[in-house]
Each structure stands twice: as structure tokens, then as C-alpha cells.
Design a protein around this motif. Sequence first.
Motif, PDB file in Angstrom:
ATOM      1  N   LEU A 288       0.839  -1.200   0.000  1.00 23.07           N
ATOM      2  CA  LEU A 288       0.000   0.000   0.000  1.00 23.07           C
ATOM      3  C   LEU A 288       0.873   1.248   0.000  1.00 23.07           C
ATOM      4  CD1 LEU A 288      -2.411  -1.067   2.901  1.00 23.07           C
ATOM      5  CD2 LEU A 288      -2.977  -1.022   0.469  1.00 23.07           C
ATOM      6  N   PRO A 289       0.303   2.392  -0.379  1.00 23.18           N
ATOM      7  CA  PRO A 289       1.054   3.633  -0.198  1.00 23.18           C
ATOM      8  C   PRO A 289       1.537   3.730   1.255  1.00 23.18           C
ATOM      9  CG  PRO A 289      -0.922   4.045  -1.474  1.00 23.18           C
ATOM     10  CD  PRO A 289      -1.015   2.622  -0.974  1.00 23.18           C
ATOM     11  N   VAL A 290       2.739   4.224   1.425  1.00 29.17           N
ATOM     12  CA  VAL A 290       3.418   4.213   2.727  1.00 29.17           C
ATOM     13  C   VAL A 290       2.549   4.724   3.871  1.00 29.17           C
ATOM     14  CG1 VAL A 290       5.134   5.764   3.822  1.00 29.17           C
ATOM     15  CG2 VAL A 290       5.850   4.045   2.242  1.00 29.17           C
ATOM     16  N   GLU A 291       1.861   5.840   3.668  1.00 25.80           N
ATOM     17  CA  GLU A 291       1.068   6.384   4.776  1.00 25.80           C
ATOM     18  C   GLU A 291      -0.104   5.474   5.128  1.00 25.80           C
ATOM     19  OE1 GLU A 291      -0.362   8.535   1.046  1.00 25.80           O
ATOM     20  OE2 GLU A 291       1.530   7.816   1.854  1.00 25.80           O
ATOM     21  N   TRP A 292      -0.610   4.689   4.200  1.00 27.81           N
ATOM     22  CA  TRP A 292      -1.674   3.717   4.472  1.00 27.81           C
ATOM     23  C   TRP A 292      -1.082   2.463   5.115  1.00 27.81           C
ATOM     24  CZ3 TRP A 292      -4.699   3.432  -0.813  1.00 27.81           C
ATOM     25  CH2 TRP A 292      -5.170   4.710  -1.151  1.00 27.81           C
ATOM     26  N   TRP A 293       0.083   2.047   4.597  1.00 28.15           N
ATOM     27  CA  TRP A 293       0.728   0.818   5.047  1.00 28.15           C
ATOM     28  C   TRP A 293       0.933   0.834   6.556  1.00 28.15           C
ATOM     29  CZ3 TRP A 293       1.387  -3.883   3.464  1.00 28.15           C
ATOM     30  CH2 TRP A 293       2.385  -4.689   3.992  1.00 28.15           C
ATOM     31  N   TYR A 294       1.460   1.925   7.068  1.00 24.60           N
ATOM     32  CA  TYR A 294       1.779   1.981   8.491  1.00 24.60           C
ATOM     33  C   TYR A 294       0.549   2.181   9.365  1.00 24.60           C
ATOM     34  CZ  TYR A 294       6.564   1.584   7.129  1.00 24.60           C
ATOM     35  OH  TYR A 294       7.736   1.096   6.597  1.00 24.60           O
ATOM     36  N   LYS A 295      -0.558   2.598   8.785  1.00 29.36           N
ATOM     37  CA  LYS A 295      -1.808   2.709   9.546  1.00 29.36           C
ATOM     38  C   LYS A 295      -2.571   1.388   9.578  1.00 29.36           C
ATOM     39  CE  LYS A 295      -2.610   7.600   8.756  1.00 29.36           C
ATOM     40  NZ  LYS A 295      -3.462   8.600   8.103  1.00 29.36           N
ATOM     41  N   TRP A 296      -2.277   0.500   8.651  1.00 34.08           N
ATOM     42  CA  TRP A 296      -3.006  -0.766   8.557  1.00 34.08           C
ATOM     43  C   TRP A 296      -2.465  -1.769   9.579  1.00 34.08           C
ATOM     44  CZ3 TRP A 296      -1.870  -5.268   4.895  1.00 34.08           C
ATOM     45  CH2 TRP A 296      -2.851  -6.253   5.031  1.00 34.08           C
ATOM     46  N   GLU A 297      -3.184  -1.921  10.678  1.00 30.13           N
ATOM     47  CA  GLU A 297      -2.757  -2.835  11.747  1.00 30.13           C
ATOM     48  C   GLU A 297      -2.805  -4.293  11.290  1.00 30.13           C
ATOM     49  OE1 GLU A 297      -1.409  -2.083  14.726  1.00 30.13           O
ATOM     50  OE2 GLU A 297      -1.449  -0.001  14.045  1.00 30.13           O
TER      51      GLU A 297
END
Length: 120
Positions: free
Chosen positions: A19-28
Motif C-alpha cells: 500500500l502507499p506508505v502512509e496507508w501501510w503503516y496505519k493498517w494494523e
Amino acid sequence: MFATEDSITCEQVDALGILPVEWWYKWEGRHGRFAEDGEPINREREPHRSWKVRFEQDVQEPRQRKKMPLIEPAEREAIFKMLKSMLEFRPEDRSSARQILECEWMVRWALPEYEKIRGV
């Protein structure tokens, strides 16, 4: 049996990449399924199905069972390129309808076949 948001996202990452980086790190839900770089891990229950594996299982194998010709590598790569451009995670990064109509797969394979069918 029932799809969850995490299982659907997992399928998307398997097919389309991280995923785009900012989404990736929000996706638990990535924890336990993917390493931080997006590589699949611990996937006994949800096996990793890459884009190419999906294509073989869902396109090529049914064509083979029906005695249809398989899609050759050059056409396959053009299809992948077109579909991936249509399925970009961010809408603003997706190809427009015009760009799709002008892409290699449309120009070299789809439109010529359509013209044959139409009798043009």
C-alpha cells in the motif's frame, strides 16, 4: 468464509503490492501477514497469491481446460500493465479511459480482435 476488511486488503497487497506508505503503516492488519517491506509471511491459512499465480489459476488454467489457446507472455505482460494501471491504490494515479484505449494491450490485441468480430 466471510471476507473481512483485513483479508480483502491482504488480497489487494498480494496482487498489487504494498500500500502507499502512509496507508501501510496505519493498517494494523499487516502484522503477522507481511514483513515491513511488504513481503508475505506466516501465510498458512491465507496463502500468498501473486498477480502471476492468480493469472495462471484464474485465466490460463480455465482456458486450457476449455482447449482454448493460452495467452502468450507478451500479451500477458501487456494485460498486467493495463490492469495494474487501472487498479492503482490512489484514484489520481489510475489510468484514464483514454489512456486505457491507447495502451499496448488494447492497440495490439483487443481492438484488432474486436474489429475481426465486428467484420470491419
